[in-house]
Enzyme design. Structure first.
Site, mmCIF file in Angstrom:
data_model
loop_
_atom_site.group_PDB
_atom_site.id
_atom_site.type_symbol
_atom_site.label_atom_id
_atom_site.label_comp_id
_atom_site.label_asym_id
_atom_site.label_seq_id
_atom_site.Cartn_x
_atom_site.Cartn_y
_atom_site.Cartn_z
ATOM 1 N N GLY A 19 0.822 -1.222 0.000
ATOM 2 C CA GLY A 19 0.000 0.000 0.000
ATOM 3 C C GLY A 19 0.848 1.260 0.000
ATOM 4 N NE ARG B 167 -5.736 4.972 6.034
ATOM 5 C CZ ARG B 167 -6.197 3.790 6.437
ATOM 6 N NH1 ARG B 167 -7.146 3.748 7.366
ATOM 7 N NH2 ARG B 167 -5.724 2.662 5.935
ATOM 8 C CE LYS C 268 0.149 1.769 6.135
ATOM 9 N NZ LYS C 268 -1.277 1.704 6.484
ATOM 10 N N GLY D 132 -6.637 -4.337 -2.766
ATOM 11 C CA GLY D 132 -7.118 -4.803 -1.471
ATOM 12 C C GLY D 132 -6.216 -5.874 -0.874
ATOM 13 C CB THR D 133 -5.804 -6.998 2.664
ATOM 14 O OG1 THR D 133 -7.218 -7.061 2.906
ATOM 15 C CG2 THR D 133 -5.253 -5.712 3.250
ATOM 16 C CG ASN E 194 -4.183 2.738 9.223
ATOM 17 O OD1 ASN E 194 -3.450 1.930 8.651
ATOM 18 N ND2 ASN E 194 -5.301 2.389 9.813
ATOM 19 N NE ARG F 265 31.894 17.093 12.065
ATOM 20 C CZ ARG F 265 32.537 17.896 11.208
ATOM 21 N NH1 ARG F 265 33.187 18.952 11.663
ATOM 22 N NH2 ARG F 265 32.538 17.625 9.922
ATOM 23 C CE LYS G 218 36.944 15.699 9.473
ATOM 24 N NZ LYS G 218 37.507 16.323 8.277
ATOM 25 C CE1 TYR H 234 36.743 20.602 13.459
ATOM 26 C CE2 TYR H 234 38.712 21.515 12.436
ATOM 27 C CZ TYR H 234 37.629 20.643 12.409
ATOM 28 O OH TYR H 234 37.449 19.820 11.336
HETATM 29 C C1 UD1 Z 1 -6.871 -3.751 7.670
HETATM 30 C C2 UD1 Z 1 -8.035 -4.745 7.790
HETATM 31 C C3 UD1 Z 1 -8.846 -4.401 9.043
HETATM 32 C C4 UD1 Z 1 -7.946 -4.454 10.254
HETATM 33 C C5 UD1 Z 1 -6.706 -3.581 10.073
HETATM 34 C C6 UD1 Z 1 -5.720 -3.853 11.192
HETATM 35 C C7 UD1 Z 1 -8.706 -5.332 5.518
HETATM 36 C C8 UD1 Z 1 -9.663 -5.111 4.416
HETATM 37 N N1 UD1 Z 1 -8.878 -4.612 6.604
HETATM 38 O O1 UD1 Z 1 -7.413 -2.458 7.518
HETATM 39 O O2 UD1 Z 1 -9.908 -5.337 9.181
HETATM 40 O O3 UD1 Z 1 -8.675 -4.044 11.397
HETATM 41 O O4 UD1 Z 1 -6.043 -3.859 8.834
HETATM 42 O O5 UD1 Z 1 -4.657 -2.972 11.181
HETATM 43 O O6 UD1 Z 1 -7.829 -6.158 5.377
HETATM 44 N N2 UD1 Z 1 -1.975 -3.646 1.502
HETATM 45 C C9 UD1 Z 1 -1.453 -4.216 0.357
HETATM 46 N N3 UD1 Z 1 -2.186 -4.195 -0.778
HETATM 47 C C10 UD1 Z 1 -3.421 -3.638 -0.857
HETATM 48 C C11 UD1 Z 1 -3.954 -3.056 0.314
HETATM 49 C C12 UD1 Z 1 -3.225 -3.091 1.472
HETATM 50 O O7 UD1 Z 1 -0.351 -4.746 0.373
HETATM 51 O O8 UD1 Z 1 -4.018 -3.668 -1.934
HETATM 52 C C13 UD1 Z 1 -1.178 -3.686 2.726
HETATM 53 C C14 UD1 Z 1 -0.834 -2.306 3.250
HETATM 54 O O9 UD1 Z 1 0.441 -1.885 2.752
HETATM 55 C C15 UD1 Z 1 -0.808 -2.509 4.766
HETATM 56 C C16 UD1 Z 1 -1.742 -3.691 4.982
HETATM 57 O O10 UD1 Z 1 -1.943 -4.311 3.731
HETATM 58 O O11 UD1 Z 1 0.472 -2.836 5.228
HETATM 59 C C17 UD1 Z 1 -3.099 -3.264 5.548
HETATM 60 O O12 UD1 Z 1 -3.688 -2.326 4.668
HETATM 61 P P1 UD1 Z 1 -4.417 -1.034 5.227
HETATM 62 O O13 UD1 Z 1 -4.899 -0.241 4.079
HETATM 63 O O14 UD1 Z 1 -3.583 -0.362 6.237
HETATM 64 O O15 UD1 Z 1 -5.676 -1.722 5.939
HETATM 65 P P2 UD1 Z 1 -6.574 -1.155 7.091
HETATM 66 O O16 UD1 Z 1 -7.525 -0.173 6.541
HETATM 67 O O17 UD1 Z 1 -5.731 -0.729 8.228
HETATM 68 CA CA CA Z 2 -3.558 -0.509 8.540
#
Ligand code: UD1
Ligand code: CA
Length: 458
Positions: A12, A16, A23, A78-79, A228, A333, A351, A366
């Site tokens: 991700g 935020r 991140k 998405g995750t 986040n 240093r 240094k 120095y």
């Molecule tokens: C996620 C969970 C939520 C949980 C929370 C805990 C989901 C849908 N939601 O929400 O239930 O309470 O974590 O902290 O899983 N990432 C990817 N690829 C993507 C999207 C995200 O690799 O397409 C990675 C992000 O880099 C991050 C992690 O997955 O490290 C979680 O993603 P994030 O967007 O922070 O999820 P939350 O909204 O916190």
């Molecule tokens: Ca998260």
């Protein structure tokens, strides 16, 4: 073979955070979040760790290097979709796969090991790590049925007002039966508020298929916070700082004010060291017994001996011996080597120099690109003039030499063994052993000359 695998989700952007830095690369106590996660996984004896990268993929890979295998998620859908990208590396494996987010840096190996154990003991297809949060906002909520079994996870954005009142949250950490995981992911849809393929939906799919789902609820919600935004980042920093400080205190280190003391994870401190308030100790640093650091000092990548005192000072990438006294207000240093029983006092900058046993540079000096041998006394206000605007040159001051106050030592230069430099001299030629060198205008006294200006005599 443990048949245990892990996936770190780190693709991700971290919108935020409002940052140019991805991140999972934001540091917590000086170490990128994703490294903290990796540190814990490495202690678990896993067959494979696969990190899903996407945004900033190259940077994340550079950070973790060969500690992990990688799967690329080109678009962040998405995750659930992220986990699917590891299919080529994991799908046909028999065993248990742990999924963790790269933004939960406070999770400990102990909790993860318990999660694995419970998952395997109960023969579940999915075990989710949950906790109770006083303020659950932002997290997915755990929906349980009347008999208390986990039914599904509802994301905050998809939750009804009633569901939002639930304080048990999904920590984003799970154990899955590996083959079940990849089968179930093909059934996940993106029919939700964010239009994403949610990994937690695998739980509902397991329930529909009458497969066993359990939850492991940890009582330490401090461990599971997901970072986040910068508010959570500061919280994580605070929790990790306390965790590290407590460990040092349990090992016999006195930390006078733990709230005002920052020690990064890779620092080693012997028993009976005292750390005074306002001190930051970073990097690969080792501190010997009975040394006192602080107040208000910054130490980075240093080796420090025993019974040394460093106060109100900054010391970077240097080696400091035992029974050394540094500060107040000294700056050491990089690439300096301060040997035993040396004193580097008020307002002294050193240094890339070495100062050997028993030498003193006590005030306002120095010392750059210099080799100061044993038992040398460098008087107040001495300057090694090491730079001609283009190149840097070395000054050598041999054993037992005495440099008078306010001297300029124009390098390249060697001051001989036991030599004396008279105060106020500007020296640009080598001084032989045991010679006295004076290089300043001769004093002239004009009798009664001041009477003209002196009010006292009017
Ligand atoms: C996620 C969970 C939520 C949980 C929370 C805990 C989901 C849908 N939601 O929400 O239930 O309470 O974590 O902290 O899983 N990432 C990817 N690829 C993507 C999207 C995200 O690799 O397409 C990675 C992000 O880099 C991050 C992690 O997955 O490290 C979680 O993603 P994030 O967007 O922070 O999820 P939350 O909204 O916190
Ligand atoms: Ca998260």
């Amino acid at each position: 073979m443990t048949n245990r695998y892990a996936i770190i989700l780190a693709a991700g952007q971290g919108t935020r955070m409002k940052s140019k830095l991805y991140k999972v690369l934001h540091p917590v106590m000086g170490r990128p979040m994703v490294q903290h996660v990796m540190d814990q996984l490495e202690a678990l004896d896993l067959e494979k760790v696969v990190t899903v990268v996407g945004c900033g993929a190259e940077k994340v890979k550079e950070q973790l290097g060969e500690r992990s295998l990688y799967a690329l998620q080109e678009q962040q859908l998405g995750t659930g979709h992220a986990v699917q990208q590891t299919e080529a590396l994991l799908a046909n494996k028999k065993g248990t796969t742990l999924v963790v987010c790269g933004d939960t840096p406070l999770l400990t190996k102990e909790t993860l090991a318990k999660l694995f154990d419970q998952h395997q003991k109960t023969n579940a297809k999915v075990t989710v790590l949950t906790t109770i949060m006083d303020d659950p906002s932002g997290y997915g909520r755990v929906i349980r049925n009347k008999s208390g079994d986990v039914e599904k996870i509802i994301e905050q954005k998809d939750a009804t007002p009633d569901q939002r009142l639930i304080t048990e949250i999904n920590t984003g950490t799970y154990c899955f039966d590996n083959q079940f995981l990849f089968d179930a992911l093909t059934l996940v849809t993106n029919n939700n508020a964010q239009g994403e393929y949610y990994l937690p939906d695998v739980i509902e799919i397991a329930k529909m298929k009458d497969e066993k789902v359990t939850a492991y609820q940890t009582s330490d919600s401090n461990e599971t916070i997901g970072i986040n935004d910068r508010v959570a980042l500061a919280e994580a920093e605070k929790i990790m700082k306390q965790r590290i400080n407590k460990q040092h205190m349990r090992n016999g280190v006195t930390i006078v004010d733990p709230d005002q003391t920052y020690i990064t994870p890779s620092v080693e401190i012997a028993a009976d060291v005292v750390i005074e308030p306002g001190t930051i100790i970073r990097g690969v640093t080792k501190i010997g017994s009975q040394t006192i650091i602080g107040p208000n000092s910054e130490i980075e990548d240093c080796q420090i001996g025993e019974e040394t005192k460093i106060t109100h000072s900054v010391v970077h990438q240097s080696k400091i011996g035992s029974h050394v006294n540094i500060g107040p207000f000294a700056h050491i240093r990089p690439n300096s080597e301060i040997n035993n029983e040396v004193k580097v006092g008020n307002f002294v900058e050193v240094k890339k120099s070495s100062i050997d046993i028993g030498s003193k540079v006590s005030h306002l000096s120095y010392i750059g690109d210099a080799e100061i041998q044993k038992g040398v006394n460098v008087g107040c206000g001495t300057i090694t003039v090491n730079y001609d605007g283009e190149n840097k040159y070395k000054t050598t001051i041999k054993d037992g030499a005495f440099i008078g106050c306010n001297s300029n030592l124009i390098a390249p230069l060697t001051i001989g063994r036991g030599a004396f430099v008279a105060a106020g001299s500007t020296i640009n030629k080598d001084v032989p052993d045991e010679a006295l060198s004076i290089a300043r205008a001769k004093q002239m006294n004009k009798a009664d000359y001041a009477k003209k200006f002196n009010k006292l005599s009017k």
